[in-house]
Design a protein around this motif. Sequence first.
Motif, PDB file in Angstrom:
ATOM      1  N   GLU A 244       0.854  -1.189   0.000  1.00  0.00           N
ATOM      2  CA  GLU A 244       0.000   0.000   0.000  1.00  0.00           C
ATOM      3  C   GLU A 244       0.888   1.236   0.000  1.00  0.00           C
ATOM      4  OE1 GLU A 244      -3.020   0.183   2.931  1.00  0.00           O
ATOM      5  OE2 GLU A 244      -3.848  -1.803   2.473  1.00  0.00           O
ATOM      6  N   TYR A 245       0.837   1.984  -1.090  1.00  0.00           N
ATOM      7  CA  TYR A 245       1.742   3.125  -1.247  1.00  0.00           C
ATOM      8  C   TYR A 245       1.007   4.223  -1.990  1.00  0.00           C
ATOM      9  CZ  TYR A 245       6.738   3.895  -0.326  1.00  0.00           C
ATOM     10  OH  TYR A 245       7.935   4.279   0.241  1.00  0.00           O
ATOM     11  N   THR A 246       1.105   5.437  -1.479  1.00  0.00           N
ATOM     12  CA  THR A 246       0.432   6.561  -2.122  1.00  0.00           C
ATOM     13  C   THR A 246       1.349   7.213  -3.155  1.00  0.00           C
ATOM     14  OG1 THR A 246       1.242   8.160  -0.494  1.00  0.00           O
ATOM     15  CG2 THR A 246      -0.849   7.037   0.000  1.00  0.00           C
ATOM     16  N   MET A 247       0.767   8.068  -3.977  1.00  0.00           N
ATOM     17  CA  MET A 247       1.557   8.828  -4.928  1.00  0.00           C
ATOM     18  C   MET A 247       2.597   9.669  -4.204  1.00  0.00           C
ATOM     19  SD  MET A 247       0.327  11.499  -7.920  1.00  0.00           S
ATOM     20  CE  MET A 247      -0.337  12.726  -6.795  1.00  0.00           C
ATOM     21  N   GLU A 248       2.204  10.249  -3.062  1.00  0.00           N
ATOM     22  CA  GLU A 248       3.140  11.091  -2.308  1.00  0.00           C
ATOM     23  C   GLU A 248       4.309  10.280  -1.760  1.00  0.00           C
ATOM     24  OE1 GLU A 248      -0.784  13.161  -2.349  1.00  0.00           O
ATOM     25  OE2 GLU A 248      -0.140  11.136  -1.832  1.00  0.00           O
ATOM     26  N   GLN A 249       4.041   9.081  -1.262  1.00  0.00           N
ATOM     27  CA  GLN A 249       5.131   8.240  -0.753  1.00  0.00           C
ATOM     28  C   GLN A 249       6.095   7.864  -1.883  1.00  0.00           C
ATOM     29  OE1 GLN A 249       2.315   5.416   1.110  1.00  0.00           O
ATOM     30  NE2 GLN A 249       3.608   5.519   2.951  1.00  0.00           N
ATOM     31  N   ALA A 250       5.534   7.482  -3.037  1.00  0.00           N
ATOM     32  CA  ALA A 250       6.377   7.122  -4.180  1.00  0.00           C
ATOM     33  C   ALA A 250       7.189   8.319  -4.655  1.00  0.00           C
ATOM     34  CB  ALA A 250       5.500   6.584  -5.312  1.00  0.00           C
ATOM     35  N   THR A 251       6.556   9.486  -4.668  1.00  0.00           N
ATOM     36  CA  THR A 251       7.235  10.680  -5.156  1.00  0.00           C
ATOM     37  C   THR A 251       8.331  11.129  -4.198  1.00  0.00           C
ATOM     38  OG1 THR A 251       5.211  11.366  -6.299  1.00  0.00           O
ATOM     39  CG2 THR A 251       6.879  13.055  -5.946  1.00  0.00           C
ATOM     40  N   LEU A 252       8.107  10.973  -2.907  1.00  0.00           N
ATOM     41  CA  LEU A 252       9.148  11.311  -1.939  1.00  0.00           C
ATOM     42  C   LEU A 252      10.368  10.419  -2.139  1.00  0.00           C
ATOM     43  CD1 LEU A 252      10.139  12.887   0.536  1.00  0.00           C
ATOM     44  CD2 LEU A 252       9.023  11.157   1.970  1.00  0.00           C
ATOM     45  N   ASP A 253      10.142   9.110  -2.279  1.00  0.00           N
ATOM     46  CA  ASP A 253      11.259   8.191  -2.523  1.00  0.00           C
ATOM     47  C   ASP A 253      12.001   8.575  -3.803  1.00  0.00           C
ATOM     48  OD1 ASP A 253      10.468   6.836  -0.281  1.00  0.00           O
ATOM     49  OD2 ASP A 253       9.885   4.990  -1.309  1.00  0.00           O
ATOM     50  N   ALA A 254      11.242   8.879  -4.855  1.00  0.00           N
ATOM     51  CA  ALA A 254      11.840   9.207  -6.145  1.00  0.00           C
ATOM     52  C   ALA A 254      12.636  10.507  -6.074  1.00  0.00           C
ATOM     53  CB  ALA A 254      10.755   9.320  -7.213  1.00  0.00           C
ATOM     54  N   THR A 255      12.098  11.493  -5.369  1.00  0.00           N
ATOM     55  CA  THR A 255      12.771  12.789  -5.285  1.00  0.00           C
ATOM     56  C   THR A 255      14.102  12.674  -4.552  1.00  0.00           C
ATOM     57  OG1 THR A 255      10.630  13.909  -5.354  1.00  0.00           O
ATOM     58  CG2 THR A 255      12.496  15.200  -4.593  1.00  0.00           C
ATOM     59  N   LYS A 256      14.164  11.814  -3.561  1.00  0.00           N
ATOM     60  CA  LYS A 256      15.437  11.579  -2.875  1.00  0.00           C
ATOM     61  C   LYS A 256      16.447  10.938  -3.834  1.00  0.00           C
ATOM     62  CE  LYS A 256      13.471  11.311   1.778  1.00  0.00           C
ATOM     63  NZ  LYS A 256      13.166  10.465   2.953  1.00  0.00           N
ATOM     64  N   LEU A 257      15.987  10.016  -4.662  1.00  0.00           N
ATOM     65  CA  LEU A 257      16.869   9.430  -5.666  1.00  0.00           C
ATOM     66  C   LEU A 257      17.299  10.476  -6.689  1.00  0.00           C
ATOM     67  CD1 LEU A 257      15.137   5.982  -6.376  1.00  0.00           C
ATOM     68  CD2 LEU A 257      17.077   6.458  -4.862  1.00  0.00           C
ATOM     69  N   PHE A 258      16.357  11.321  -7.072  1.00  0.00           N
ATOM     70  CA  PHE A 258      16.687  12.360  -8.058  1.00  0.00           C
ATOM     71  C   PHE A 258      17.711  13.336  -7.494  1.00  0.00           C
ATOM     72  CE2 PHE A 258      16.256  16.207 -10.527  1.00  0.00           C
ATOM     73  CZ  PHE A 258      16.261  15.705 -11.820  1.00  0.00           C
ATOM     74  N   ASN A 259      17.627  13.629  -6.209  1.00  0.00           N
ATOM     75  CA  ASN A 259      18.622  14.510  -5.600  1.00  0.00           C
ATOM     76  C   ASN A 259      20.009  13.876  -5.628  1.00  0.00           C
ATOM     77  OD1 ASN A 259      17.035  16.765  -5.037  1.00  0.00           O
ATOM     78  ND2 ASN A 259      16.277  15.889  -3.124  1.00  0.00           N
ATOM     79  N   ASP A 260      20.069  12.527  -5.498  1.00  0.00           N
ATOM     80  CA  ASP A 260      21.351  11.839  -5.690  1.00  0.00           C
ATOM     81  C   ASP A 260      21.828  12.004  -7.127  1.00  0.00           C
ATOM     82  OD1 ASP A 260      21.540  10.953  -3.091  1.00  0.00           O
ATOM     83  OD2 ASP A 260      20.731   8.960  -3.497  1.00  0.00           O
ATOM     84  N   LEU A 261      20.877  11.913  -8.065  1.00  0.00           N
ATOM     85  CA  LEU A 261      21.218  12.076  -9.476  1.00  0.00           C
ATOM     86  C   LEU A 261      21.803  13.464  -9.736  1.00  0.00           C
ATOM     87  CD1 LEU A 261      20.877  10.498 -12.234  1.00  0.00           C
ATOM     88  CD2 LEU A 261      18.857  11.910 -12.596  1.00  0.00           C
ATOM     89  N   ARG A 262      21.216  14.481  -9.122  1.00  0.00           N
ATOM     90  CA  ARG A 262      21.734  15.842  -9.255  1.00  0.00           C
ATOM     91  C   ARG A 262      23.179  15.938  -8.771  1.00  0.00           C
ATOM     92  NH1 ARG A 262      16.527  18.853  -6.608  1.00  0.00           N
ATOM     93  NH2 ARG A 262      15.627  19.799  -8.490  1.00  0.00           N
ATOM     94  N   LYS A 263      23.451  15.303  -7.636  1.00  0.00           N
ATOM     95  CA  LYS A 263      24.764  15.436  -7.010  1.00  0.00           C
ATOM     96  C   LYS A 263      25.825  14.561  -7.669  1.00  0.00           C
ATOM     97  CE  LYS A 263      22.547  16.188  -2.506  1.00  0.00           C
ATOM     98  NZ  LYS A 263      22.262  15.547  -1.183  1.00  0.00           N
ATOM     99  N   LYS A 264      25.449  13.320  -8.011  1.00  0.00           N
ATOM    100  CA  LYS A 264      26.458  12.339  -8.431  1.00  0.00           C
ATOM    101  C   LYS A 264      26.309  11.860  -9.869  1.00  0.00           C
ATOM    102  CE  LYS A 264      25.206   9.419  -5.297  1.00  0.00           C
ATOM    103  NZ  LYS A 264      25.122   8.223  -4.422  1.00  0.00           N
TER     104      LYS A 264
END
Length: 445
Positions: A244-264
């Motif tokens: 059970e996962y909401t759009m907001e939960q998925a987007t939060l996880d993704a945004t943290k990954l995207f911030n890694d993408l920005r940095k590395k």
Amino acid sequence: MSKRKMRILAILMVIGLMVTCLAGCGGSEEGTAEKELSADEAKTELYGMLPDTCLSGFLDPTSLEDRSNIDKALPFKPKDPKHVVIGWTEQTQGDPWFVSVKESAEKWAKKYGYTLYFDVADFELSKQSAHIDSYISRGVDVIVIDPVDVTGIAADIERAVKAGIPCIGFGSEIFGAPVVTTINANIFSVGYSAGKYTASQFDKEEQINMGIVVGIMGNSTAETRVNGMLSGMIYERAQQRGVEYTMEQATLDATKLFNDLRKKGTFESEKWNMACLGSGEGNWTFEGGIDVAEPIIAANQDKLNLFIGENDFQGLGAAQALKNYGLTDKVLVACPGNGMKTELEKVKDGTLLCDGPHNGQAFAMETINFIKELAEGTNKWDANNLPMLTAFKAFNINRDTMDTYWDDDKENLYHKTAPLEVLTVPEVIKAIEDGTYYEEWVPSK
């Protein structure tokens, strides 16, 4: 043993016990498992990140503010409502999408008897600033801006507004500036839809190793397309696993990954069996897609099974690079835009897994129509209280949905597109709360 030595020994024993306890409890930075957030906690953390250039079109209804008190050089009073003079500064003419925007803007301006000054910044903020200064000195009625830098252009917009010239954003959401609104797709929703479809093509536990070609980092459209796709992929993967996962939960996880993408330039998620093995800027071109993809393929050809082309020109460049390495049948290429028919043909034949809507002709037409309604006073919406983004509805184009969105009109170079619905801030809030804001558009038969 002296009392001093005994005290030292006791201190060392306490420190040792603390270290052991921390290690056993997973207290080290590397050993700590990240706390699983509830839906409400994830929503709170995610909304706290807004506004962010990788979340364009993702909105917090509780923080959308009334914009009526912001000076936007309204009401719009052109010198001659039947002969509006428009200054339009565009990022580039370096690919067919931008060319179609120019041709459509010129077509509709001519139809209405308007004067259009159309200038190209070649991705240089200094040129775009000079364009705006030129429009101010020439006394245009309104300025349209497809921003090279979505935050850096704010001072130029403020200068135009002070001169009494309203500004309309186009193509990429502008941040922190007194624009009337920005006309664009709902970039997040388009990416999210593409991401869900892409993840559905993999087994729920299969490792997804991807390369990513993004137009330009820092551009709200480019960043949000990719982050939207990652969000949709995580949401779909959760559904596949029965989590059970909401759009907001998925987007939060993704945004943290995207911030890694920005940095590395890379990221890895053991939780969702997803990793980005390499990325780069392709400047939205076919050639850029090849240039970014080739070194990623060379270093990871035994691991890759997905490429994300942030637009389909870059995606086709990545597909060509994969073909050069003999990996066409092993690596999928998924795109969240632009949806020109020449690229949609590549979805039909399987070169691209999917594509997304971003109809440059329709965007330009609706922008000129938006100006026309303001000039003639026929608008039924409050121009002084529009959100920063006025968005077209999203959907995904794949082999299963191709017939639904294909347009036989030869003058239309793209897919079918929903008419632009202009909503005020209160109307957007209501649409988010009642669940209709992110709904995908399906044309009536």
